[in-house]
Design a protein around this motif. Structure first.
Motif, mmCIF file in Angstrom:
data_model
loop_
_atom_site.group_PDB
_atom_site.id
_atom_site.type_symbol
_atom_site.label_atom_id
_atom_site.label_comp_id
_atom_site.label_asym_id
_atom_site.label_seq_id
_atom_site.Cartn_x
_atom_site.Cartn_y
_atom_site.Cartn_z
ATOM 1 N N GLY A 125 -10.524 -0.561 -3.477
ATOM 2 C CA GLY A 125 -9.808 -1.157 -4.595
ATOM 3 C C GLY A 125 -8.927 -2.320 -4.184
ATOM 4 O O GLY A 125 -7.972 -2.668 -4.889
ATOM 5 N N LEU A 126 -9.258 -2.960 -3.056
ATOM 6 C CA LEU A 126 -8.495 -4.116 -2.583
ATOM 7 C C LEU A 126 -9.177 -5.403 -3.030
ATOM 8 O O LEU A 126 -10.394 -5.465 -3.147
ATOM 9 C CB LEU A 126 -8.367 -4.085 -1.060
ATOM 10 N N MET A 246 -1.597 -3.329 -8.440
ATOM 11 C CA MET A 246 -2.854 -2.677 -8.801
ATOM 12 C C MET A 246 -3.568 -2.160 -7.551
ATOM 13 O O MET A 246 -4.213 -1.100 -7.580
ATOM 14 C CB MET A 246 -3.765 -3.654 -9.556
ATOM 15 N N GLU A 247 -3.453 -2.885 -6.450
ATOM 16 C CA GLU A 247 -4.042 -2.429 -5.194
ATOM 17 C C GLU A 247 -3.343 -1.159 -4.715
ATOM 18 O O GLU A 247 -3.982 -0.227 -4.213
ATOM 19 C CB GLU A 247 -3.927 -3.514 -4.128
ATOM 20 N N ALA A 248 -2.030 -1.119 -4.851
ATOM 21 C CA ALA A 248 -1.283 0.071 -4.439
ATOM 22 C C ALA A 248 -1.719 1.284 -5.263
ATOM 23 O O ALA A 248 -1.938 2.377 -4.722
ATOM 24 C CB ALA A 248 0.218 -0.173 -4.600
ATOM 25 N N PHE A 249 -1.859 1.105 -6.579
ATOM 26 C CA PHE A 249 -2.341 2.189 -7.439
ATOM 27 C C PHE A 249 -3.731 2.637 -6.992
ATOM 28 O O PHE A 249 -4.018 3.841 -6.926
ATOM 29 C CB PHE A 249 -2.396 1.733 -8.899
ATOM 30 N N VAL A 252 -3.679 4.788 -3.889
ATOM 31 C CA VAL A 252 -3.172 6.131 -4.181
ATOM 32 C C VAL A 252 -4.249 6.957 -4.882
ATOM 33 O O VAL A 252 -4.514 8.108 -4.516
ATOM 34 C CB VAL A 252 -1.894 6.060 -5.048
ATOM 35 N N LYS A 253 -4.883 6.364 -5.883
ATOM 36 C CA LYS A 253 -5.844 7.110 -6.696
ATOM 37 C C LYS A 253 -7.187 7.303 -6.004
ATOM 38 O O LYS A 253 -7.828 8.340 -6.131
ATOM 39 C CB LYS A 253 -6.056 6.390 -8.036
ATOM 40 N N PHE A 254 -7.644 6.287 -5.269
ATOM 41 C CA PHE A 254 -8.976 6.357 -4.655
ATOM 42 C C PHE A 254 -8.951 6.940 -3.252
ATOM 43 O O PHE A 254 -9.887 7.626 -2.844
ATOM 44 C CB PHE A 254 -9.608 4.962 -4.562
ATOM 45 N N ILE A 262 3.599 2.865 -4.232
ATOM 46 C CA ILE A 262 3.680 2.244 -5.566
ATOM 47 C C ILE A 262 5.108 1.881 -5.856
ATOM 48 O O ILE A 262 5.398 0.784 -6.351
ATOM 49 C CB ILE A 262 3.132 3.210 -6.636
ATOM 50 N N GLU A 263 6.021 2.747 -5.513
ATOM 51 C CA GLU A 263 7.436 2.474 -5.736
ATOM 52 C C GLU A 263 7.900 1.290 -4.903
ATOM 53 O O GLU A 263 8.753 0.501 -5.335
ATOM 54 C CB GLU A 263 8.260 3.718 -5.389
#
Length: 265
Positions: A125-126, A246-249, A252-254, A262-263
């Motif tokens: 997701g990068l 969005m990359e951080a999310f 975390v998710k993938f 994210i924080e």
């Protein structure tokens, strides 16, 4: 016979990873050469390719490809296929072979394949355009620990760019660097040169068997990744630069990255 040299990228795994156009072109070849020292086709033997294509596949070693003699000589007299894992024009040696074919007046066609350069960022997701120079980590030998990979990754990081880190392959020795070895490589380099590339809170990403049914991705801190079962090679490592939210999310998710990243964004 028709004189021609056909370059085909087979993709990342299996005999069905190439395009239909590439498959049809190889079926028309009089002779097929393969090179698997820059990367291997995961979960696939030469015999599998031969069965799928209905033709013998002649595997070349590094020196044979670099000398190019047999490939060019045959392509002057017949239609020759040259196949590799990934995308066939990703290696300088293959570009050189294409140049030599052009100089010899041999018609050339190129059929591109799925490459780790695009597939790995996609799986994590990068964003592709945020990657800097790609770096390869070599196996450490006695009295051999080059600093240049460390410097190139550090330069990317200082610019806020991600680094795709390819891991050394010694196909003739059946040695494939693991992500654990790569992380230890970076930690050893940091302890030696100490320029702030990596510490205990640096996020690293690992992608294993990209493009395969058993593909897995991981993201976390170095010591946490070292404790994980990352599966068998082939592995790829990414050291992210400045993450878009969005990359951080996505990590975390993938890939199971700690939510605190994210924080931090």
């Amino acid at each position: 016979m028709t004189s021609e040299l056909i370059f085909v990228g087979l993709g990342l795994s299996g005999t069905d990873g190439m395009t239909v156009k590439a498959f049809n072109a190889l079926k028309e070849c009089d002779k097929i050469y393969a090179e698997f020292y820059t990367s291997m086709l995961i979960g696939t033997k030469v015999e599998d390719l031969e069965a799928a294509l209905g033709k013998r596949v002649h595997v070349l070693y590094r020196a044979q490809v670099e000398e190019c003699d047999d490939v060019i000589k045959d392509a002057m007299e017949m239609r020759v296929g040259f196949i590799t894992a990934g995308d066939t024009m990703s290696a300088t040696t293959h570009v050189d072979l294409r140049i030599q074919a052009a100089e010899a007046g041999i018609p050339v066609r190129v059929f591109h394949g799925i490459s780790i350069f695009s597939a790995c960022p996609t799986s994590l997701g990068l964003q592709h355009y945020k990657f800097g120079r790609t770096v390869t980590l070599p196996f450490l030998e006695e009295n051999y620990h080059p600093k240049s990979p460390y410097d190139h990754i550090k330069e990317n990081k200082d610019r806020g760019l991600h680094t795709m880190i390819l891991l050394d392959i010694r196909a003739d020795e059946l040695r494939y660097m693991t992500a654990h070895q790569a992380i230890e490589w970076l930690m050893t380099a940091e302890s030696e040169w100490g320029e702030g590339l990596i510490d205990d809170k640096t996020i690293l990403c690992v992608a294993t068997h990209v493009g395969c049914p058993d593909e897995r991705v991981f993201a976390g801190y170095p010591q946490d990744l070292l404790k994980m079962d990352l599966g068998e090679p082939l592995h790829s490592l990414v050291l992210p630069g400045k993450l878009h939210f969005m990359e951080a999310f996505a990590l975390v998710k993938f890939a199971g990255a700690p939510e605190e990243i994210i924080e931090d964004e």
